[in-house]
Write an enzyme that holds these catalytic residues in place. Structure first.
Site, mmCIF file in Angstrom:
data_model
loop_
_atom_site.group_PDB
_atom_site.id
_atom_site.type_symbol
_atom_site.label_atom_id
_atom_site.label_comp_id
_atom_site.label_asym_id
_atom_site.label_seq_id
_atom_site.Cartn_x
_atom_site.Cartn_y
_atom_site.Cartn_z
ATOM 1 N N LYS A 196 7.880 -2.217 -0.334
ATOM 2 C CA LYS A 196 7.651 -1.862 -1.733
ATOM 3 C C LYS A 196 6.510 -2.710 -2.279
ATOM 4 C CE LYS A 196 10.038 -1.466 -6.199
ATOM 5 N NZ LYS A 196 11.334 -1.649 -6.898
ATOM 6 N N LYS A 249 7.222 2.600 -0.468
ATOM 7 C CA LYS A 249 6.949 2.931 -1.868
ATOM 8 C C LYS A 249 5.732 2.133 -2.327
ATOM 9 C CE LYS A 249 9.174 2.780 -6.434
ATOM 10 N NZ LYS A 249 10.353 2.338 -7.217
#
Length: 326
Positions: A196, A249
């Site tokens: 992330k 992400k």
């Protein structure tokens, strides 16, 4: 010309049927995980200004939304909570009657076939907007783990099928796996936000989840967008600690990372097609600058081609409709 030697690749593009016959990558509605933002209170359906078509929903509006989701053939939802009350410890994240817990129980009672993925973080619930406890002006890693474990166990007790920790604390998968096992939830998988990045593409999400940090930023625990090898280190740690899925992400700017993760690990890879990506498409489509359907389907297909097995996307309902029409 008769002695000229070259390949005739166009033979396999000669018609729609031929192109379909040799197509390598397919999108399915079952690939999509649709995010939902659940509000406390009643009679609330607030469109997120920066995310056209995405709403914050109170529980009394959840039935209509779930009926539509199920009717479109979407099998999985990802729940985020937007509580009325916040405090420094994010108490509503792990309360038995927190909004995600309440929504989870409702969905599992009324739509038992739907997979409920619970986002496991504190940022929507803390008064400061960070993903953990603050000590001496910084997010304290180890004390935050204790609250994240409580949150995960509470979500599993409510009926969540998958726990999805998004906090990026060191050791979060190991701590949550141990906590779930100790509580008897050996069979609940962890969908780790393994990779992330500290991305500028999250802006509209923070409107939807009311989770903007009140000071500083998240760069001490989310990853530097310039780094590639770090993604492998992060994913490897989560695999070793017991993750069952690996999320990358954001999505579109990190397709190279998706392919790296897919090539290096044998777990299902999930890509998060995040709010900023969604909002840019919506804004361009609203101005008639692009063909929204073609752009979205090309983006989602590119994510599958890069190696994603599943796609978390706000486009899920539209994409499901378009797939049915095709």
């Amino acid at each position: 010309m008769k002695d000229l030697q070259f390949s005739r690749h166009r033979r396999l593009r000669s018609s729609a049927t031929m192109r379909s016959l040799v197509r390598e990558t397919y999108l399915r509605t079952e690939d999509f995980i649709y995010p939902l933002f659940i509000l406390e209170g009643e009679n609330k359906k607030n469109e997120v200004k920066s995310m056209p078509g995405v709403y914050q929903l109170s529980m009394d509006n959840l039935k209509a939304e779930m009926d539509e989701v199920v009717g479109l053939g979407i099998k999985s939802v990802l729940l985020f909570g937007v509580p009325d009350e916040k405090d420094e410890c994010g108490t509503q994240a792990y309360h038995d009657h927190g909004i995600v817990q309440v929504a989870t129980r409702y969905i599992k009672e009324n739509y038992p076939e739907v997979i409920v993925v619970a986002d496991t973080c504190l940022c929507e619930y803390t008064s400061h907007g960070h993903c953990g406890l603050i000590e001496n002006g910084d997010v304290d890693n180890d004390s935050s783990l204790e609250l994240l474990v409580q949150t995960a166990v509470s979500q599993a007790q409510a009926g969540a099928d998958i726990i999805a920790p998004s906090n990026m604390m060191d050791g979060f998968v190991a701590a949550i796996r141990a906590g779930l096992d100790e509580a008897g939830f050996h069979n609940i998988p962890i969908m780790s936000y393994a990779v992330k990045y500290a991305s500028a593409f999250y802006g509209p999400f923070r409107d939807a989840a009311d989770s903007t940090p009140q000071f500083g930023d998240r760069k001490t625990y989310q990853m530097d967008p310039a780094n590639r090898l770090e993604a492998i280190r992060e994913a490897e740690s989560d695999v070793d600690e017991g993750a069952d899925f690996l999320i990358v992400k954001p999505g579109m700017p990190y397709l190279d990372i998706v392919r790296d993760v897919k090539n290096n690990f044998n777990l299902p890879v999930v890509i998060y097609n995040v709010s900023g990506e969604y909002s840019m498409v919506k804004a361009a489509a609203a101005n008639d600058w692009i063909d929204e359907e073609r752009i979205v389907m090309e983006m989602l297909t590119g994510m599958k081609r890069a190696g994603a097995d599943l796609i978390i996307t706000y486009h899920a309902k539209d994409a499901a409709r378009w797939l049915k029409e095709q």
